[in-house]
Design a protein around this motif. Structure first.
Motif, PDB file in Angstrom:
ATOM      1  N   ILE A  80       0.848  -1.190   0.000  1.00 62.28           N
ATOM      2  CA  ILE A  80       0.000   0.000   0.000  1.00 62.28           C
ATOM      3  C   ILE A  80       0.887   1.244   0.000  1.00 62.28           C
ATOM      4  CG2 ILE A  80      -1.833   1.171   1.233  1.00 62.28           C
ATOM      5  CD1 ILE A  80      -2.382  -1.591   2.534  1.00 62.28           C
ATOM      6  N   ILE A  85      -1.745   5.276   3.357  1.00 63.62           N
ATOM      7  CA  ILE A  85      -1.766   4.957   4.783  1.00 63.62           C
ATOM      8  C   ILE A  85      -2.020   6.225   5.600  1.00 63.62           C
ATOM      9  CG2 ILE A  85      -0.327   4.143   6.681  1.00 63.62           C
ATOM     10  CD1 ILE A  85       0.902   2.190   4.664  1.00 63.62           C
ATOM     11  N   LEU A 142      -5.659   7.105   5.268  1.00 55.55           N
ATOM     12  CA  LEU A 142      -6.543   6.198   6.018  1.00 55.55           C
ATOM     13  C   LEU A 142      -6.508   6.522   7.505  1.00 55.55           C
ATOM     14  CD1 LEU A 142      -5.687   2.887   4.183  1.00 55.55           C
ATOM     15  CD2 LEU A 142      -7.898   3.964   4.229  1.00 55.55           C
ATOM     16  N   VAL A 143      -5.307   6.834   8.037  1.00 57.02           N
ATOM     17  CA  VAL A 143      -5.213   7.175   9.458  1.00 57.02           C
ATOM     18  C   VAL A 143      -5.971   8.469   9.749  1.00 57.02           C
ATOM     19  CG1 VAL A 143      -3.626   7.823  11.285  1.00 57.02           C
ATOM     20  CG2 VAL A 143      -3.083   5.921   9.808  1.00 57.02           C
ATOM     21  N   LEU A 169      -8.448   9.574   8.105  1.00 58.27           N
ATOM     22  CA  LEU A 169      -9.868   9.270   7.950  1.00 58.27           C
ATOM     23  C   LEU A 169     -10.471   8.815   9.271  1.00 58.27           C
ATOM     24  CD1 LEU A 169     -11.198   9.431   5.208  1.00 58.27           C
ATOM     25  CD2 LEU A 169     -10.957   7.006   4.979  1.00 58.27           C
ATOM     26  N   LEU A 211      -8.546   9.951  -1.412  1.00 57.28           N
ATOM     27  CA  LEU A 211      -8.221   8.522  -1.404  1.00 57.28           C
ATOM     28  C   LEU A 211      -8.678   7.864  -2.698  1.00 57.28           C
ATOM     29  CD1 LEU A 211      -6.992   6.510   0.548  1.00 57.28           C
ATOM     30  CD2 LEU A 211      -9.242   6.061   1.408  1.00 57.28           C
ATOM     31  N   PHE A 224      -3.843  -3.462   5.285  1.00 55.58           N
ATOM     32  CA  PHE A 224      -4.116  -2.350   6.205  1.00 55.58           C
ATOM     33  C   PHE A 224      -5.383  -1.603   5.829  1.00 55.58           C
ATOM     34  CE2 PHE A 224      -3.248   2.065   7.623  1.00 55.58           C
ATOM     35  CZ  PHE A 224      -3.194   1.807   8.965  1.00 55.58           C
ATOM     36  N   ILE A 246      -8.745  -0.717   8.116  1.00 54.42           N
ATOM     37  CA  ILE A 246      -9.276   0.630   8.363  1.00 54.42           C
ATOM     38  C   ILE A 246     -10.749   0.696   7.968  1.00 54.42           C
ATOM     39  CG2 ILE A 246      -9.094   3.034   7.644  1.00 54.42           C
ATOM     40  CD1 ILE A 246      -6.935   2.400   9.473  1.00 54.42           C
TER      41      ILE A 246
END
Lengths: 81, 138
Positions: free
Chosen positions: A2, A7, A10-11, A13, A43, B12, B16
């Protein structure tokens, strides 16, 4: 593997989702939800789904935030939780 | 540590999405304010849409638009289309409908919550329930 940009998005988010549900000011909650929608839009552009990204930017971040703010002005701005 | 390397790091994004889905579900069930419940519903829907769109992603693929490089006088009608070079556009098209439906449900739910506010003067679930219990002969 990824990409690192994915990443980070996503965090952020998850962080914005938690903030939108935790703040007691509903106007602030709808604004943070707009930030959440724009992060999702980024994203999708990163996932090469540009058509979905356009729709989310126009409909999700634009129209939903506007109708949420309109509802906050028609009703109460404070929330108990 | 081995569990983290084997199951969390390669997938991952799916972790999420499930976390977002559970955040939305928890908000829909446990929050007291109707507006917060609706934000939770929207988060739940976007988590599902994210899951579906991420299924179609391929490594090293570009956006699903054919580039014909049509110069004046050139014809490239018989060029082969290599599917591995493009993201799968089928989940995108399905999820466009889901985004529009989610905005429609959000708008309808916000309109109903405005109606509830005019009737009861509050959007808190427990206050509304206590007002309903106080009304006689129901």
């Amino acid at each position: 593997m990824i990409p690192i940009f994915d990443i980070i998005l996503l965090v952020f988010l998850v962080v914005t989702a938690l903030i939108a549900l935790r703040v007691r000011d509903l106007l602030a909650a709808s604004m943070v939800f707009g930030i959440y929608s724009f992060l999702i839009c980024l994203l999708w552009a990163q996932m090469t789904a540009v058509d979905v990204a356009f729709t989310e930017a126009a409909v999700g971040a634009g129209v939903s935030t506007v109708i949420m703010v309109a509802t906050v002005y028609q009703t109460a701005r404070r929330s108990k939780d | 540590m081995e569990f983290v390397e084997q199951f969390i790091v390669p997938k991952f994004n799916y972790w999420i999405y499930v976390v977002l889905m559970m955040i939305g579900m928890h908000a829909m069930i446990a929050k007291n304010n109707f507006f917060k419940k609706l934000i939770g519903m929207a988060i739940f829907q976007t988590a599902i849409i994210l899951f579906y769109v991420s299924i179609g992603v391929k490594e090293g693929a570009n956006i699903p638009i054919l580039d014909h490089h049509m110069m004046p006088g050139e014809v490239h009608a018989n060029d082969p289309v290599i599917a591995a070079k493009f993201t799968n556009p089928l989940p995108h098209v399905l999820m466009l409908t889901a985004i529009v439906v989610s905005v429609a449900t959000l708008g309808l739910a916000l309109a109903i919550s405005q109606k509830i506010y005019r009737e009861y003067g509050t959007l808190e679930e427990d206050d509304i329930l206590s007002q309903i219990k106080l009304e006689p002969n129901d």
